[in-house]
Scaffold this motif. Structure first.
Motif, PDB file in Angstrom:
ATOM      1  N   SER A  43      37.196 -33.146   0.310  1.00 53.58           N
ATOM      2  CA  SER A  43      35.786 -33.693   0.040  1.00 53.58           C
ATOM      3  C   SER A  43      35.022 -32.905   0.785  1.00 53.58           C
ATOM      4  O   SER A  43      35.406 -32.433   1.961  1.00 53.58           O
ATOM      5  CB  SER A  43      35.681 -35.071   0.249  1.00 53.58           C
ATOM      6  N   THR A  44      33.507 -32.734   0.491  1.00 53.72           N
ATOM      7  CA  THR A  44      32.643 -32.139   1.418  1.00 53.72           C
ATOM      8  C   THR A  44      31.810 -33.175   1.863  1.00 53.72           C
ATOM      9  O   THR A  44      30.931 -33.761   1.101  1.00 53.72           O
ATOM     10  CB  THR A  44      31.842 -31.133   0.708  1.00 53.72           C
ATOM     11  N   PRO A  45      31.862 -33.681   2.978  1.00 50.99           N
ATOM     12  CA  PRO A  45      30.794 -34.445   3.883  1.00 50.99           C
ATOM     13  C   PRO A  45      29.381 -34.096   3.735  1.00 50.99           C
ATOM     14  O   PRO A  45      29.221 -32.589   3.419  1.00 50.99           O
ATOM     15  CB  PRO A  45      31.272 -34.837   5.014  1.00 50.99           C
ATOM     16  N   ASN A  46      28.462 -34.911   3.497  1.00 52.99           N
ATOM     17  CA  ASN A  46      27.043 -34.544   3.407  1.00 52.99           C
ATOM     18  C   ASN A  46      26.520 -33.587   4.187  1.00 52.99           C
ATOM     19  O   ASN A  46      26.451 -33.797   5.276  1.00 52.99           O
ATOM     20  CB  ASN A  46      26.127 -35.858   2.966  1.00 52.99           C
ATOM     21  N   ARG A  47      26.376 -32.307   3.541  1.00 47.07           N
ATOM     22  CA  ARG A  47      25.742 -31.335   4.777  1.00 47.07           C
ATOM     23  C   ARG A  47      24.561 -31.637   5.482  1.00 47.07           C
ATOM     24  O   ARG A  47      24.067 -31.043   6.383  1.00 47.07           O
ATOM     25  CB  ARG A  47      25.387 -29.959   3.977  1.00 47.07           C
ATOM     26  N   TYR A  53      29.017 -32.774  11.056  1.00 54.52           N
ATOM     27  CA  TYR A  53      29.692 -31.498  11.345  1.00 54.52           C
ATOM     28  C   TYR A  53      29.692 -31.274  12.761  1.00 54.52           C
ATOM     29  O   TYR A  53      28.876 -32.010  13.560  1.00 54.52           O
ATOM     30  CB  TYR A  53      28.844 -30.532  10.657  1.00 54.52           C
ATOM     31  N   GLY A  54      30.720 -30.210  13.308  1.00 53.03           N
ATOM     32  CA  GLY A  54      30.603 -29.894  14.512  1.00 53.03           C
ATOM     33  C   GLY A  54      31.547 -30.456  15.455  1.00 53.03           C
ATOM     34  O   GLY A  54      31.438 -30.538  16.808  1.00 53.03           O
ATOM     35  N   GLY A  55      32.365 -31.216  14.878  1.00 52.29           N
ATOM     36  CA  GLY A  55      33.233 -32.250  15.542  1.00 52.29           C
ATOM     37  C   GLY A  55      34.545 -31.388  16.157  1.00 52.29           C
ATOM     38  O   GLY A  55      34.615 -30.076  16.349  1.00 52.29           O
ATOM     39  N   ASN A  56      35.570 -32.255  15.998  1.00 53.59           N
ATOM     40  CA  ASN A  56      37.118 -31.618  16.500  1.00 53.59           C
ATOM     41  C   ASN A  56      38.157 -31.675  15.354  1.00 53.59           C
ATOM     42  O   ASN A  56      39.159 -31.389  15.829  1.00 53.59           O
ATOM     43  CB  ASN A  56      37.687 -32.326  17.838  1.00 53.59           C
ATOM     44  N   ILE A  57      37.556 -31.902  14.151  1.00 51.64           N
ATOM     45  CA  ILE A  57      38.743 -32.075  13.087  1.00 51.64           C
ATOM     46  C   ILE A  57      38.420 -30.800  12.204  1.00 51.64           C
ATOM     47  O   ILE A  57      37.337 -30.838  11.368  1.00 51.64           O
ATOM     48  CB  ILE A  57      38.391 -33.261  12.257  1.00 51.64           C
ATOM     49  N   PRO A  58      39.732 -29.882  12.217  1.00 53.33           N
ATOM     50  CA  PRO A  58      39.336 -28.814  11.224  1.00 53.33           C
ATOM     51  C   PRO A  58      39.107 -29.281   9.830  1.00 53.33           C
ATOM     52  O   PRO A  58      39.719 -30.287   9.311  1.00 53.33           O
ATOM     53  CB  PRO A  58      40.929 -28.236  11.298  1.00 53.33           C
ATOM     54  N   ILE A  73      40.986 -22.239  11.396  1.00 52.68           N
ATOM     55  CA  ILE A  73      40.106 -22.878  10.233  1.00 52.68           C
ATOM     56  C   ILE A  73      38.524 -22.688  11.353  1.00 52.68           C
ATOM     57  O   ILE A  73      38.622 -23.476  12.510  1.00 52.68           O
ATOM     58  CB  ILE A  73      40.264 -24.024   9.652  1.00 52.68           C
ATOM     59  N   PRO A  74      37.542 -22.012  10.801  1.00 56.26           N
ATOM     60  CA  PRO A  74      36.257 -21.940  11.695  1.00 56.26           C
ATOM     61  C   PRO A  74      35.175 -23.099  11.273  1.00 56.26           C
ATOM     62  O   PRO A  74      34.654 -23.293  12.244  1.00 56.26           O
ATOM     63  CB  PRO A  74      35.619 -20.681  11.008  1.00 56.26           C
ATOM     64  N   GLU A  75      35.566 -24.093  10.463  1.00 57.70           N
ATOM     65  CA  GLU A  75      34.621 -25.153  10.600  1.00 57.70           C
ATOM     66  C   GLU A  75      35.164 -26.368  10.849  1.00 57.70           C
ATOM     67  O   GLU A  75      36.471 -26.697  10.537  1.00 57.70           O
ATOM     68  CB  GLU A  75      34.000 -25.094   9.177  1.00 57.70           C
ATOM     69  N   TYR A  76      34.375 -27.387  11.491  1.00 58.20           N
ATOM     70  CA  TYR A  76      34.949 -28.573  12.019  1.00 58.20           C
ATOM     71  C   TYR A  76      34.018 -29.779  11.490  1.00 58.20           C
ATOM     72  O   TYR A  76      32.778 -29.544  11.465  1.00 58.20           O
ATOM     73  CB  TYR A  76      35.079 -28.731  13.475  1.00 58.20           C
ATOM     74  N   ILE A  77      34.568 -30.864  11.206  1.00 62.59           N
ATOM     75  CA  ILE A  77      33.841 -32.010  10.955  1.00 62.59           C
ATOM     76  C   ILE A  77      34.224 -33.175  12.181  1.00 62.59           C
ATOM     77  O   ILE A  77      35.061 -33.039  13.109  1.00 62.59           O
ATOM     78  CB  ILE A  77      34.169 -32.559   9.616  1.00 62.59           C
TER      79      ILE A  77
END
Length: 196
Positions: A43-47, A53-58, A73-77
């Protein structure tokens, strides 16, 4: 062959599939991909929610798949995104396949727990299945998935199509022998390529 819900063991039963692609040795069995592990899409959390976004979960997008082990993986939630949205955390070792667009059929194996977007399907493989056996099966089946995805501008396959795909399953020891042979062949190919 049916694998139990938790993947702790495997038991044989008689299943009658029609139109199987080919005959397999007597000690092998046909089943569907849905029976060899726990499958889930992402799923994609609401942008618009910056707290997600910017957390520590890839958080993997299908463009991050590389047809091998996923080590970056470059992006984190954030934990908040995991708690408040339908995104799911997949365990280390999950086998991934892209379902949409230009990356359809790309695969990977997580080397750490990670979440994915909705264009990716993940399988937490049950105990009696070698994850690399599934990985190579999906890789070899890419053209079929592309065909099933259609020829539109945004081809896609569904999780349902994936889990209903037939797969021949040999005993675990035979899976290991097959994987050893595949790896040996790749080493030989690499050596030939270096000498060219």
């Amino acid at each position: 062959m049916i694998l139990n819900e938790y993947g702790n063991n495997i038991r044989r039963c008689i299943e009658h599939y029609e139109n199987l692609p080919f005959d397999v040795p007597q000690n092998w069995a046909w089943t569907t991909l849905g029976n060899i592990g726990k499958w889930q899409s992402g799923s994609t959390p609401n942008r618009l929610n910056k707290n997600y976004y910017g957390g520590n979960i890839p958080w993997l997008k299908t463009g991050d798949l590389n047809d091998k082990y996923v080590t970056y993986i470059p992006e984190y939630i954030t934990e908040k995104a995991l708690d408040e949205t339908s995104v799911k955390l997949n365990p280390k070792g999950s086998v991934l396949i892209a379902m949409y667009g230009a990356t359809i059929g790309k695969v990977g194996i997580l080397t750490f727990p990670a979440t994915t977007n909705q264009a990716c399907c993940a399988c937490d493989v049950f105990d009696e299945i070698e994850r690399m056996y599934l990985f190579y099966f999906l890789l070899s089946h890419r053209e079929e998935f592309l065909r099933q995805g259609g020829g539109g501008a945004q081809p896609n396959i569904s999780k349902e199509k994936i889990v209903n795909t037939y797969i021949p399953i040999p005993p675990l020891a035979e899976q290991k022998r097959i994987l050893q042979k595949i790896e040996a062949l790749f080493v030989a190919i690499d050596k030939i390529a270096e000498e060219l």
